[in-house]
Design a protein around this motif. Structure first.
Motif, PDB file in Angstrom:
ATOM      1  N   MET A   1      44.350  36.206  59.540  1.00 36.96           N
ATOM      2  CA  MET A   1      45.415  36.600  58.745  1.00 36.96           C
ATOM      3  C   MET A   1      44.906  37.529  57.574  1.00 36.96           C
ATOM      4  O   MET A   1      44.082  37.227  56.775  1.00 36.96           O
ATOM      5  CB  MET A   1      46.241  35.238  57.887  1.00 36.96           C
ATOM      6  CG  MET A   1      47.290  35.669  57.213  1.00 36.96           C
ATOM      7  SD  MET A   1      48.349  34.381  56.489  1.00 36.96           S
ATOM      8  CE  MET A   1      48.968  33.531  57.560  1.00 36.96           C
ATOM      9  N   VAL A   2      45.723  38.487  57.144  1.00 34.24           N
ATOM     10  CA  VAL A   2      45.429  39.430  56.154  1.00 34.24           C
ATOM     11  C   VAL A   2      45.473  38.798  54.758  1.00 34.24           C
ATOM     12  O   VAL A   2      46.616  38.136  54.734  1.00 34.24           O
ATOM     13  CB  VAL A   2      46.274  40.860  56.149  1.00 34.24           C
ATOM     14  CG1 VAL A   2      46.020  41.640  55.093  1.00 34.24           C
ATOM     15  CG2 VAL A   2      46.088  41.500  57.488  1.00 34.24           C
ATOM     16  N   GLY A   3      44.609  38.857  53.914  1.00 36.88           N
ATOM     17  CA  GLY A   3      44.652  38.261  52.708  1.00 36.88           C
ATOM     18  C   GLY A   3      45.367  39.396  51.736  1.00 36.88           C
ATOM     19  O   GLY A   3      45.133  40.521  51.961  1.00 36.88           O
ATOM     20  N   ILE A   4      45.890  38.825  50.276  1.00 32.58           N
ATOM     21  CA  ILE A   4      46.445  39.833  49.567  1.00 32.58           C
ATOM     22  C   ILE A   4      45.905  39.356  48.128  1.00 32.58           C
ATOM     23  O   ILE A   4      45.661  38.145  47.926  1.00 32.58           O
ATOM     24  CB  ILE A   4      47.997  39.589  49.614  1.00 32.58           C
ATOM     25  CG1 ILE A   4      48.339  39.977  50.969  1.00 32.58           C
ATOM     26  CG2 ILE A   4      48.585  40.420  48.161  1.00 32.58           C
ATOM     27  CD1 ILE A   4      49.716  39.424  51.024  1.00 32.58           C
ATOM     28  N   VAL A   5      45.455  40.368  47.177  1.00 36.81           N
ATOM     29  CA  VAL A   5      44.951  39.892  45.882  1.00 36.81           C
ATOM     30  C   VAL A   5      45.915  40.941  45.158  1.00 36.81           C
ATOM     31  O   VAL A   5      45.785  42.214  45.027  1.00 36.81           O
ATOM     32  CB  VAL A   5      43.322  40.277  45.845  1.00 36.81           C
ATOM     33  CG1 VAL A   5      43.006  39.988  44.560  1.00 36.81           C
ATOM     34  CG2 VAL A   5      42.547  39.316  46.756  1.00 36.81           C
ATOM     35  N   VAL A   6      46.095  40.390  43.944  1.00 36.20           N
ATOM     36  CA  VAL A   6      47.003  40.735  42.854  1.00 36.20           C
ATOM     37  C   VAL A   6      46.183  41.138  41.727  1.00 36.20           C
ATOM     38  O   VAL A   6      45.822  40.129  41.143  1.00 36.20           O
ATOM     39  CB  VAL A   6      48.313  39.975  42.398  1.00 36.20           C
ATOM     40  CG1 VAL A   6      49.052  40.711  41.328  1.00 36.20           C
ATOM     41  CG2 VAL A   6      49.139  39.727  43.630  1.00 36.20           C
ATOM     42  N   VAL A   7      45.834  42.141  41.241  1.00 37.87           N
ATOM     43  CA  VAL A   7      45.041  42.668  40.281  1.00 37.87           C
ATOM     44  C   VAL A   7      45.840  43.190  39.226  1.00 37.87           C
ATOM     45  O   VAL A   7      46.519  44.052  39.280  1.00 37.87           O
ATOM     46  CB  VAL A   7      43.964  43.863  40.538  1.00 37.87           C
ATOM     47  CG1 VAL A   7      42.908  44.275  39.506  1.00 37.87           C
ATOM     48  CG2 VAL A   7      43.228  43.490  42.121  1.00 37.87           C
ATOM     49  N   SER A   8      45.617  42.426  37.946  1.00 39.13           N
ATOM     50  CA  SER A   8      46.606  42.849  36.816  1.00 39.13           C
ATOM     51  C   SER A   8      45.455  42.755  35.517  1.00 39.13           C
ATOM     52  O   SER A   8      44.783  42.028  35.229  1.00 39.13           O
ATOM     53  CB  SER A   8      47.845  42.012  36.792  1.00 39.13           C
ATOM     54  OG  SER A   8      48.418  42.128  35.380  1.00 39.13           O
ATOM     55  N   HIS A   9      46.079  43.327  34.567  1.00 39.73           N
ATOM     56  CA  HIS A   9      45.561  43.160  33.375  1.00 39.73           C
ATOM     57  C   HIS A   9      45.890  41.680  32.560  1.00 39.73           C
ATOM     58  O   HIS A   9      45.214  41.236  31.632  1.00 39.73           O
ATOM     59  CB  HIS A   9      46.140  44.220  32.196  1.00 39.73           C
ATOM     60  CG  HIS A   9      45.444  45.627  32.423  1.00 39.73           C
ATOM     61  ND1 HIS A   9      45.879  46.440  33.517  1.00 39.73           N
ATOM     62  CD2 HIS A   9      44.566  46.379  31.968  1.00 39.73           C
ATOM     63  CE1 HIS A   9      45.188  47.407  33.486  1.00 39.73           C
ATOM     64  NE2 HIS A   9      44.482  47.448  32.437  1.00 39.73           N
TER      65      HIS A   9
END
Length: 127
Positions: A1-9
């Motif tokens: 499964m493709v993973g997802i990363v949320v990058v935020s300040h």
């Protein structure tokens, strides 16, 4: 499964977007936040991105979604140093892109399809 990363300040923003994407991705999607600076304040951290990518990477690729400015630069820096070639920064709205990506990842779509879904989220705003 493709993973997802949320990058935020913001650690809080990244965690909230990741929670929403996981929930709307039928709970199957692997979504992790990488928000804020290493000390917990506002900012971005390549180390937090590394940890989040490692947590979601099952070998099918990872999609990064970033909010703005230095989070985009941090994501690009991570990709430059990544030797797998399977980490991609989607040019997508943060919330809608994360939800669209999570939905496709939960359906076990490939990396290109997950990225495309995230990026296509811009078009839903125009309709």
């Amino acid at each position: 499964m493709v993973g997802i990363v949320v990058v935020s300040h913001s650690r809080t923003l990244a965690a909230g977007v990741a929670e929403l994407a996981r929930t709307l991705g039928v709970g199957k999607a692997r979504v992790e936040p990488a928000g804020g600076a290493a000390d917990g304040g506002l900012g971005t951290s390549i180390e937090l991105v590394e940890e989040a990518v490692a947590a979601v990477d099952e070998g099918d690729g990872v999609v990064l979604l970033a909010d703005l400015g230095s989070s985009v630069l941090t994501a690009r820096l991570f990709i430059e140093d990544d030797e797998s070639g399977k980490v991609v920064l989607a040019d997508a709205p943060l919330v809608e892109g994360a939800v669209a990506a999570a939905s496709m990842a939960a359906a076990d779509m490939d990396l290109a399809t997950v990225v495309s879904a995230a990026e296509d989220a811009y078009n839903h705003r125009k309709s």
